[in-house]
Motif scaffolding. Sequence first.
Motif, PDB file in Angstrom:
ATOM      1  N   TRP A  67       0.809  -1.284  -0.080  1.00 29.23           N
ATOM      2  CA  TRP A  67       0.016  -0.017   0.047  1.00 29.23           C
ATOM      3  C   TRP A  67       0.853   1.145   0.195  1.00 29.23           C
ATOM      4  N   ALA A  68       0.414   2.355  -0.737  1.00 24.96           N
ATOM      5  CA  ALA A  68       1.028   3.730  -0.479  1.00 24.96           C
ATOM      6  C   ALA A  68      -0.120   4.682  -0.542  1.00 24.96           C
ATOM      7  N   LEU A  69       0.237   5.884   0.169  1.00 24.48           N
ATOM      8  CA  LEU A  69      -0.523   6.805   0.421  1.00 24.48           C
ATOM      9  C   LEU A  69      -0.433   7.994  -0.566  1.00 24.48           C
ATOM     10  N   THR A  70      -1.366   8.553  -0.819  1.00 28.79           N
ATOM     11  CA  THR A  70      -1.175   9.862  -1.846  1.00 28.79           C
ATOM     12  C   THR A  70      -2.441  10.661  -1.502  1.00 28.79           C
ATOM     13  N   ALA A  71      -2.367  11.570  -2.424  1.00 25.37           N
ATOM     14  CA  ALA A  71      -3.629  12.512  -2.165  1.00 25.37           C
ATOM     15  C   ALA A  71      -4.772  12.107  -3.118  1.00 25.37           C
ATOM     16  N   ALA A  72      -6.073  12.298  -2.575  1.00 22.50           N
ATOM     17  CA  ALA A  72      -7.117  11.874  -3.358  1.00 22.50           C
ATOM     18  C   ALA A  72      -7.251  12.512  -4.651  1.00 22.50           C
ATOM     19  N   HIS A  73      -6.958  13.782  -4.786  1.00 23.12           N
ATOM     20  CA  HIS A  73      -7.254  14.696  -6.240  1.00 23.12           C
ATOM     21  C   HIS A  73      -6.037  13.769  -7.261  1.00 23.12           C
ATOM     22  N   CYS A  74      -5.064  13.300  -6.996  1.00 21.84           N
ATOM     23  CA  CYS A  74      -4.143  12.692  -7.752  1.00 21.84           C
ATOM     24  C   CYS A  74      -4.675  11.346  -8.560  1.00 21.84           C
ATOM     25  N   VAL A  75      -5.515  10.738  -8.025  1.00 22.79           N
ATOM     26  CA  VAL A  75      -6.234   9.511  -8.653  1.00 22.79           C
ATOM     27  C   VAL A  75      -7.865   9.774  -8.986  1.00 22.79           C
ATOM     28  N   PHE A  76      -8.243  10.804  -8.424  1.00 22.47           N
ATOM     29  CA  PHE A  76      -9.733  11.095  -8.699  1.00 22.47           C
ATOM     30  C   PHE A  76     -10.135  11.178 -10.222  1.00 22.47           C
ATOM     31  N   ARG A  77     -10.923  10.294 -10.658  1.00 22.76           N
ATOM     32  CA  ARG A  77     -11.348  10.048 -12.084  1.00 22.76           C
ATOM     33  C   ARG A  77     -10.480   9.631 -12.966  1.00 22.76           C
ATOM     34  N   HIS A  78      -9.358   8.935 -12.289  1.00 25.07           N
ATOM     35  CA  HIS A  78      -8.312   8.404 -13.509  1.00 25.07           C
ATOM     36  C   HIS A  78      -8.431   6.725 -13.534  1.00 25.07           C
ATOM     37  N   VAL A 206       6.862  23.459  -1.570  1.00 23.76           N
ATOM     38  CA  VAL A 206       6.400  22.603  -2.632  1.00 23.76           C
ATOM     39  C   VAL A 206       5.591  23.271  -3.624  1.00 23.76           C
ATOM     40  N   CYS A 207       5.500  22.825  -4.683  1.00 24.89           N
ATOM     41  CA  CYS A 207       4.564  23.385  -5.945  1.00 24.89           C
ATOM     42  C   CYS A 207       4.070  22.182  -6.725  1.00 24.89           C
ATOM     43  N   HIS A 208       3.880  22.615  -7.958  1.00 27.64           N
ATOM     44  CA  HIS A 208       3.325  21.737  -9.197  1.00 27.64           C
ATOM     45  C   HIS A 208       4.193  20.397  -8.975  1.00 27.64           C
ATOM     46  N   GLY A 209       3.392  19.431  -9.134  1.00 26.04           N
ATOM     47  CA  GLY A 209       4.151  18.074  -9.313  1.00 26.04           C
ATOM     48  C   GLY A 209       4.584  17.504  -8.040  1.00 26.04           C
ATOM     49  N   ASP A 210       4.206  18.179  -6.795  1.00 28.70           N
ATOM     50  CA  ASP A 210       4.595  17.580  -5.484  1.00 28.70           C
ATOM     51  C   ASP A 210       3.261  16.949  -4.819  1.00 28.70           C
ATOM     52  N   SER A 211       2.039  17.215  -5.349  1.00 31.27           N
ATOM     53  CA  SER A 211       0.827  16.497  -4.817  1.00 31.27           C
ATOM     54  C   SER A 211       1.330  15.075  -4.384  1.00 31.27           C
ATOM     55  N   GLY A 212       0.432  14.487  -3.395  1.00 29.02           N
ATOM     56  CA  GLY A 212       0.666  13.426  -2.989  1.00 29.02           C
ATOM     57  C   GLY A 212       1.988  12.791  -2.277  1.00 29.02           C
ATOM     58  N   SER A 213       2.945  13.922  -2.332  1.00 29.87           N
ATOM     59  CA  SER A 213       4.175  13.638  -1.683  1.00 29.87           C
ATOM     60  C   SER A 213       3.973  13.689  -0.050  1.00 29.87           C
ATOM     61  N   ALA A 214       4.890  13.157   0.674  1.00 30.26           N
ATOM     62  CA  ALA A 214       4.913  13.079   2.189  1.00 30.26           C
ATOM     63  C   ALA A 214       5.654  14.305   2.921  1.00 30.26           C
ATOM     64  N   LEU A 215       4.799  14.684   3.888  1.00 29.95           N
ATOM     65  CA  LEU A 215       5.427  15.825   4.905  1.00 29.95           C
ATOM     66  C   LEU A 215       5.802  15.015   5.929  1.00 29.95           C
ATOM     67  N   VAL A 216       7.084  14.944   6.263  1.00 31.84           N
ATOM     68  CA  VAL A 216       7.656  13.906   7.723  1.00 31.84           C
ATOM     69  C   VAL A 216       8.305  14.656   8.443  1.00 31.84           C
ATOM     70  N   HIS A 217       8.037  14.140   9.826  1.00 37.05           N
ATOM     71  CA  HIS A 217       8.619  14.488  11.061  1.00 37.05           C
ATOM     72  C   HIS A 217       9.397  13.192  11.610  1.00 37.05           C
ATOM     73  N   ALA A 218      10.757  12.965  11.697  1.00 35.62           N
ATOM     74  CA  ALA A 218      11.431  12.000  12.244  1.00 35.62           C
ATOM     75  C   ALA A 218      10.635  10.726  11.929  1.00 35.62           C
ATOM     76  N   GLY A 219      10.654  10.376  10.657  1.00 35.76           N
ATOM     77  CA  GLY A 219      10.289   9.157  10.038  1.00 35.76           C
ATOM     78  C   GLY A 219       8.502   8.827  10.176  1.00 35.76           C
ATOM     79  N   VAL A 224       0.124  15.111   3.655  1.00 28.58           N
ATOM     80  CA  VAL A 224       0.260  14.738   2.205  1.00 28.58           C
ATOM     81  C   VAL A 224      -0.207  16.118   1.481  1.00 28.58           C
ATOM     82  N   VAL A 225       0.913  16.346   0.360  1.00 27.26           N
ATOM     83  CA  VAL A 225       0.938  17.666  -0.208  1.00 27.26           C
ATOM     84  C   VAL A 225      -0.274  17.620  -1.053  1.00 27.26           C
ATOM     85  N   SER A 226      -1.130  18.832  -0.775  1.00 30.21           N
ATOM     86  CA  SER A 226      -2.282  18.799  -1.492  1.00 30.21           C
ATOM     87  C   SER A 226      -2.648  20.120  -2.110  1.00 30.21           C
ATOM     88  N   TRP A 227      -2.617  21.482  -1.456  1.00 27.71           N
ATOM     89  CA  TRP A 227      -2.809  22.593  -2.269  1.00 27.71           C
ATOM     90  C   TRP A 227      -2.179  23.718  -1.788  1.00 27.71           C
TER      91      TRP A 227
END
Length: 255
Positions: A67-78, A206-219, A224-227
């Motif tokens: 399993w992987a975690l991402t932003a909903a808008h990255c997979v919405f209607r695809h 963060v900017c265009h193309g970073d959607s869905g990427s992780a924002l992490v503290h100490a592992g 999740v990059v959104s807007w």
Amino acid sequence: MVRGVVVFLCLQACALAAPTAGAPWSASDGGRIINGTDASIADFPWTVSLQLAGVHWCGASVIGDSWALTAAHCVFRHEVAAMSVRAGTSTRGSGGVVLNVSQAIIHDEFSYITAEYDIAVVQVAEPFPLGPTVQPVGLPAEGYDPPAGLPVTATGWGATQGGGAAVQLQSADLEVLQRSECEARLGQVHEVTASMLCAGHPSRAVCHGDSGSALVHAGTQLGVVSWGDSNCLGPVAVYGNVASARAWIRGVTGV
């Protein structure tokens, strides 16, 4: 207050929205982490590229064997049949391993218009080859609300500030901010709610193309990059709040 359409941080247009001043960015805008630095996948082994038709589309993060975690808008209607993930490499277009996606599940309360619960999970058709460059990220406790000032790191691929495509994974050190700060700066786009997390830095973003990427503290992945703002140069951006969706993630993935 009249609010605009949410400016999602996907690489290409989330073109389902009307092309207003607040609309998601188009493909011609490219993608970038502004003032980031080259990063090694060995330091961020949960980071994967979510691809459509073999082309980087969004970021994602490994959270379990399949399993992987991402932003909903990255997979919405695809179409799931067009999706794959590339894992275990610092370069978004080569190396590592490419795995087909077998299903994508969007949070039940996701809204494309308001960006509430902009979180989804994707399941790969075969398990991730776990090792030094592919490892799950930790997830926060349900309901955890990161305090303002907490140091966090965002990673992602896309174009650099100079406009050229970034072959190498980029990282940027940021900090969690009060939601009120994002509301003050981005409230004309939309309300910043408890399902969202605010983070930023005066000179890194963060900017265009970073959607869905992780924002992490100490592992541990907190966001999740959104807007954010369309020019990406503002000191704040909005992330899906992972803790607010922790029970949902466990319910659909078992993780």
